[in-house]
Design a protein around this motif. Structure first.
Motif, PDB file in Angstrom:
ATOM      1  N   TRP A  36       0.836  -1.185   0.000  1.00  0.00           N
ATOM      2  CA  TRP A  36       0.000   0.000   0.000  1.00  0.00           C
ATOM      3  C   TRP A  36       0.878   1.244   0.000  1.00  0.00           C
ATOM      4  O   TRP A  36       1.878   1.333   0.732  1.00  0.00           O
ATOM      5  CB  TRP A  36      -0.900   0.011   1.233  1.00  0.00           C
ATOM      6  CG  TRP A  36      -1.929  -1.071   1.215  1.00  0.00           C
ATOM      7  CD1 TRP A  36      -1.819  -2.313   1.748  1.00  0.00           C
ATOM      8  CD2 TRP A  36      -3.218  -0.992   0.607  1.00  0.00           C
ATOM      9  NE1 TRP A  36      -2.968  -3.024   1.503  1.00  0.00           N
ATOM     10  CE2 TRP A  36      -3.846  -2.234   0.808  1.00  0.00           C
ATOM     11  CE3 TRP A  36      -3.922   0.008  -0.083  1.00  0.00           C
ATOM     12  CZ2 TRP A  36      -5.129  -2.511   0.348  1.00  0.00           C
ATOM     13  CZ3 TRP A  36      -5.187  -0.271  -0.537  1.00  0.00           C
ATOM     14  CH2 TRP A  36      -5.788  -1.504  -0.317  1.00  0.00           C
ATOM     15  N   ARG A  38       0.436   5.763  -0.394  1.00  0.00           N
ATOM     16  CA  ARG A  38      -0.554   6.824  -0.257  1.00  0.00           C
ATOM     17  C   ARG A  38      -0.007   8.131  -0.816  1.00  0.00           C
ATOM     18  O   ARG A  38       1.208   8.347  -0.844  1.00  0.00           O
ATOM     19  CB  ARG A  38      -0.980   6.990   1.197  1.00  0.00           C
ATOM     20  CG  ARG A  38       0.115   7.474   2.133  1.00  0.00           C
ATOM     21  CD  ARG A  38      -0.367   7.447   3.580  1.00  0.00           C
ATOM     22  NE  ARG A  38       0.654   7.907   4.513  1.00  0.00           N
ATOM     23  CZ  ARG A  38       0.535   7.842   5.828  1.00  0.00           C
ATOM     24  NH1 ARG A  38      -0.565   7.324   6.388  1.00  0.00           N
ATOM     25  NH2 ARG A  38       1.507   8.294   6.621  1.00  0.00           N
ATOM     26  N   TYR A  93      -5.157   6.165  -0.976  1.00  0.00           N
ATOM     27  CA  TYR A  93      -4.347   4.967  -0.755  1.00  0.00           C
ATOM     28  C   TYR A  93      -4.413   4.078  -2.000  1.00  0.00           C
ATOM     29  O   TYR A  93      -5.500   3.780  -2.506  1.00  0.00           O
ATOM     30  CB  TYR A  93      -4.853   4.216   0.469  1.00  0.00           C
ATOM     31  CG  TYR A  93      -4.425   4.871   1.759  1.00  0.00           C
ATOM     32  CD1 TYR A  93      -4.949   6.098   2.156  1.00  0.00           C
ATOM     33  CD2 TYR A  93      -3.472   4.280   2.591  1.00  0.00           C
ATOM     34  CE1 TYR A  93      -4.537   6.714   3.322  1.00  0.00           C
ATOM     35  CE2 TYR A  93      -3.063   4.886   3.767  1.00  0.00           C
ATOM     36  CZ  TYR A  93      -3.594   6.104   4.125  1.00  0.00           C
ATOM     37  OH  TYR A  93      -3.190   6.718   5.281  1.00  0.00           O
TER      38      TYR A  93
END
Length: 123
Positions: A36, A38, A93
């Protein structure tokens, strides 16, 4: 082709929790790293957390002890449990996967990205 689809973003108050999920589909032979990232307004995209197929994890210092990444190799999914959220966690995200596609002998490793999901933490 490979598609990564995120879900689970939203609006939450500071101190709250959210869980993000991402499912990869398409012509996938194998997935090495999933993770992940962001991107907040006016800032560059940054790493949040990654996990290898073997389960090794890596976190940005700003989310250690608050976020937990996990994956299901059989389902090609990755999740991010976010706890004790702070206003500075507000961002879009993005799910990422380092994916092997193709057929023998023409295999290829490539990075794939989801479309992003908004997380907003109010103070």
């Amino acid at each position: 082709q490979v598609q990564l689809v995120e879900s689970g973003g939203g609006l939450v108050q500071a101190g709250g929790s959210l869980r993000l999920s991402c499912a990869a589909s398409g012509s996938i032979v194998s997935i090495n790293r999933m993770g992940w990232y962001r991107q907040a307004p006016g800032k560059q995209r940054e790493l949040v957390a990654t996990i290898t197929s073997g389960g090794s994890t890596n976190y940005d210092d700003s989310v250690k002890d608050r976020f937990a990444i996990s994956r299901d190799n059989a389902k090609n999914t990755v999740s991010l449990q976010m706890n004790i959220l702070k206003p500075e966690d507000t961002a879009v995200y993005y799910c990422n996967g380092y994916v092997l596609t193709g057929r023998s002998p023409n295999y290829r490793w490539s990075d794939y990205w989801g479309q992003g999901t908004q997380v907003t933490v109010s103070s």
